[in-house]
Design a protein around this motif. Structure first.
Motif, PDB file in Angstrom:
ATOM      1  N   ALA A  40     -21.322  25.626 -17.327  1.00 42.87           N
ATOM      2  CA  ALA A  40     -22.738  25.368 -17.600  1.00 42.87           C
ATOM      3  C   ALA A  40     -23.496  26.694 -17.640  1.00 42.87           C
ATOM      4  N   CYS A  41     -23.164  27.590 -16.699  1.00 46.70           N
ATOM      5  CA  CYS A  41     -23.792  28.913 -16.693  1.00 46.70           C
ATOM      6  C   CYS A  41     -23.021  29.830 -15.751  1.00 46.70           C
ATOM      7  N   ARG A  42     -22.436  30.859 -16.307  1.00 41.14           N
ATOM      8  CA  ARG A  42     -21.713  31.881 -15.541  1.00 41.14           C
ATOM      9  C   ARG A  42     -22.184  33.235 -16.064  1.00 41.14           C
ATOM     10  N   LEU A  43     -23.030  33.912 -15.261  1.00 49.51           N
ATOM     11  CA  LEU A  43     -23.700  35.131 -15.703  1.00 49.51           C
ATOM     12  C   LEU A  43     -23.208  36.379 -14.994  1.00 49.51           C
ATOM     13  N   GLU A  44     -23.196  37.476 -15.749  1.00 49.91           N
ATOM     14  CA  GLU A  44     -23.115  38.836 -15.221  1.00 49.91           C
ATOM     15  C   GLU A  44     -24.387  39.520 -15.714  1.00 49.91           C
ATOM     16  N   SER A  45     -25.344  39.743 -14.819  1.00 53.26           N
ATOM     17  CA  SER A  45     -26.614  40.377 -15.197  1.00 53.26           C
ATOM     18  C   SER A  45     -26.580  41.842 -14.787  1.00 53.26           C
ATOM     19  N   TYR A  46     -26.882  42.721 -15.743  1.00 49.50           N
ATOM     20  CA  TYR A  46     -26.767  44.169 -15.542  1.00 49.50           C
ATOM     21  C   TYR A  46     -28.105  44.751 -15.134  1.00 49.50           C
ATOM     22  N   ARG A  47     -28.256  45.049 -13.845  1.00 46.68           N
ATOM     23  CA  ARG A  47     -29.537  45.498 -13.292  1.00 46.68           C
ATOM     24  C   ARG A  47     -29.746  46.999 -13.376  1.00 46.68           C
ATOM     25  N   THR A  48     -28.732  47.757 -13.724  1.00 48.42           N
ATOM     26  CA  THR A  48     -28.848  49.212 -13.769  1.00 48.42           C
ATOM     27  C   THR A  48     -28.838  49.688 -15.220  1.00 48.42           C
ATOM     28  N   ASP A  49     -29.789  50.535 -15.551  1.00 44.72           N
ATOM     29  CA  ASP A  49     -29.837  51.146 -16.877  1.00 44.72           C
ATOM     30  C   ASP A  49     -28.964  52.401 -16.842  1.00 44.72           C
ATOM     31  N   PRO A  50     -27.875  52.433 -17.632  1.00 47.55           N
ATOM     32  CA  PRO A  50     -26.979  53.596 -17.596  1.00 47.55           C
ATOM     33  C   PRO A  50     -27.652  54.910 -17.991  1.00 47.55           C
ATOM     34  N   ARG A  51     -28.762  54.819 -18.735  1.00 47.48           N
ATOM     35  CA  ARG A  51     -29.489  56.036 -19.112  1.00 47.48           C
ATOM     36  C   ARG A  51     -30.183  56.649 -17.902  1.00 47.48           C
TER      37      ARG A  51
ATOM     38  N   ASP B 273     -24.043  57.550 -12.805  1.00 48.89           N
ATOM     39  CA  ASP B 273     -22.942  57.349 -11.867  1.00 48.89           C
ATOM     40  C   ASP B 273     -22.580  55.867 -11.822  1.00 48.89           C
ATOM     41  N   THR B 274     -21.480  55.479 -12.455  1.00 56.27           N
ATOM     42  CA  THR B 274     -21.098  54.066 -12.526  1.00 56.27           C
ATOM     43  C   THR B 274     -20.851  53.449 -11.158  1.00 56.27           C
ATOM     44  N   ALA B 275     -20.524  54.243 -10.155  1.00 59.76           N
ATOM     45  CA  ALA B 275     -20.312  53.717  -8.800  1.00 59.76           C
ATOM     46  C   ALA B 275     -21.610  53.177  -8.209  1.00 59.76           C
ATOM     47  N   GLN B 276     -22.752  53.515  -8.806  1.00 62.69           N
ATOM     48  CA  GLN B 276     -24.052  53.062  -8.315  1.00 62.69           C
ATOM     49  C   GLN B 276     -24.627  51.898  -9.129  1.00 62.69           C
ATOM     50  N   TRP B 277     -23.914  51.448 -10.139  1.00 62.77           N
ATOM     51  CA  TRP B 277     -24.430  50.376 -10.990  1.00 62.77           C
ATOM     52  C   TRP B 277     -24.437  49.053 -10.246  1.00 62.77           C
ATOM     53  N   GLU B 278     -25.534  48.293 -10.413  1.00 61.42           N
ATOM     54  CA  GLU B 278     -25.667  46.979  -9.799  1.00 61.42           C
ATOM     55  C   GLU B 278     -25.507  45.888 -10.857  1.00 61.42           C
ATOM     56  N   THR B 279     -24.680  44.906 -10.525  1.00 64.12           N
ATOM     57  CA  THR B 279     -24.464  43.750 -11.383  1.00 64.12           C
ATOM     58  C   THR B 279     -24.603  42.508 -10.523  1.00 64.12           C
ATOM     59  N   ALA B 280     -25.435  41.570 -10.966  1.00 65.24           N
ATOM     60  CA  ALA B 280     -25.586  40.299 -10.269  1.00 65.24           C
ATOM     61  C   ALA B 280     -24.681  39.265 -10.937  1.00 65.24           C
TER      62      ALA B 280
ATOM     63  N   ILE C   9     -25.190  44.569 -26.219  1.00 64.66           N
ATOM     64  CA  ILE C   9     -26.403  44.366 -25.415  1.00 64.66           C
ATOM     65  C   ILE C   9     -27.547  45.283 -25.867  1.00 64.66           C
ATOM     66  N   PRO C  10     -27.347  46.597 -26.066  1.00 64.21           N
ATOM     67  CA  PRO C  10     -28.472  47.428 -26.535  1.00 64.21           C
ATOM     68  C   PRO C  10     -29.042  46.954 -27.872  1.00 64.21           C
ATOM     69  N   GLU C  11     -28.170  46.516 -28.773  1.00 60.61           N
ATOM     70  CA  GLU C  11     -28.630  45.992 -30.065  1.00 60.61           C
ATOM     71  C   GLU C  11     -29.505  44.752 -29.851  1.00 60.61           C
TER      72      GLU C  11
ATOM     73  N   THR D 168     -22.351  46.282  -6.299  1.00 58.29           N
ATOM     74  CA  THR D 168     -22.664  47.667  -6.630  1.00 58.29           C
ATOM     75  C   THR D 168     -21.345  48.395  -6.825  1.00 58.29           C
ATOM     76  N   GLY D 169     -21.131  48.909  -8.027  1.00 63.04           N
ATOM     77  CA  GLY D 169     -19.895  49.618  -8.332  1.00 63.04           C
ATOM     78  C   GLY D 169     -19.631  49.626  -9.821  1.00 63.04           C
ATOM     79  N   SER D 170     -18.567  50.275 -10.182  1.00 62.82           N
ATOM     80  CA  SER D 170     -18.179  50.404 -11.578  1.00 62.82           C
ATOM     81  C   SER D 170     -17.911  49.034 -12.204  1.00 62.82           C
ATOM     82  N   PRO D 171     -18.238  48.873 -13.498  1.00 62.67           N
ATOM     83  CA  PRO D 171     -17.875  47.633 -14.184  1.00 62.67           C
ATOM     84  C   PRO D 171     -16.378  47.327 -14.098  1.00 62.67           C
ATOM     85  N   SER D 172     -15.563  48.359 -13.920  1.00 61.90           N
ATOM     86  CA  SER D 172     -14.111  48.129 -13.822  1.00 61.90           C
ATOM     87  C   SER D 172     -13.737  47.359 -12.556  1.00 61.90           C
TER      88      SER D 172
END
Length: 168
Positions: A139-150, A154-161, A38-40, A103-107
């Protein structure tokens, strides 16, 4: 164990949206190889002069948990531009989606996916998905990453839609 909080799932209307991505076939054990691109992709999209229209995502096209998955790592863009190398242009389809903000860790995304799938099943909602010999084609199954890890280490605060297209 990392905790997670959840908003209630809901149905949303999404317009068609152009995007730029890379595509790969991976196994469950190697999903991180595409996620780590993703960063690339973001850097290459910026170098092409494309303007992001939202957060980066993983788009699951084909899912066979026992064998392979076809996944795209991408970013929605305001306007499509000519791409090079292994970048592809695509369009996220318009329509109704089951949406869930996690909201939580990617795990903990496996549990979040299961919650969204169960929520839709309880309401009799059907996915825009076709079973094939190679796996389930979405047709479309998304995981959108709304939190910038930089910005939020704290991965427990990461938001994924999670947004999965519903059948018409």
């Amino acid at each position: 164990m990392t905790s997670a909080t959840h908003a209630s799932p809901r149905i949303v209307e999404r317009p068609a949206q152009p995007y730029i991505a890379v595509r790969a076939r991976v196994t469950m054990a190697t999903v991180d190889t595409i996620a780590h691109r993703i960063p690339e992709v973001l850097g290459r999209v910026a170098a092409l002069g494309a303007k992001p229209a939202g957060p980066p995502f993983l788009k699951y096209n084909l899912i066979d948990m026992a064998r392979q998955l076809e996944i795209e790592a991408g970013v929605p863009v305001i306007d499509a531009v000519a791409v090079d190398g292994d970048l592809i242009n695509g369009t996220l389809p318009a329509g109704r989606y089951a949406s869930y903000l996690h909201t939580g860790s990617p795990s903990t995304l496996v549990q979040a996916n299961a919650l969204l799938l169960d929520w839709a099943a309880d309401r009799g909602l059907a996915w825009d998905m076709t079973p094939t010999e190679a796996g389930d084609r979405w047709a479309c199954r998304l995981e959108s990453y709304r939190t910038d890890p930089r910005e939020q280490p704290d991965t427990a605060q990461w938001e994924t839609a999670l947004e999965f297209k519903l059948a018409d």
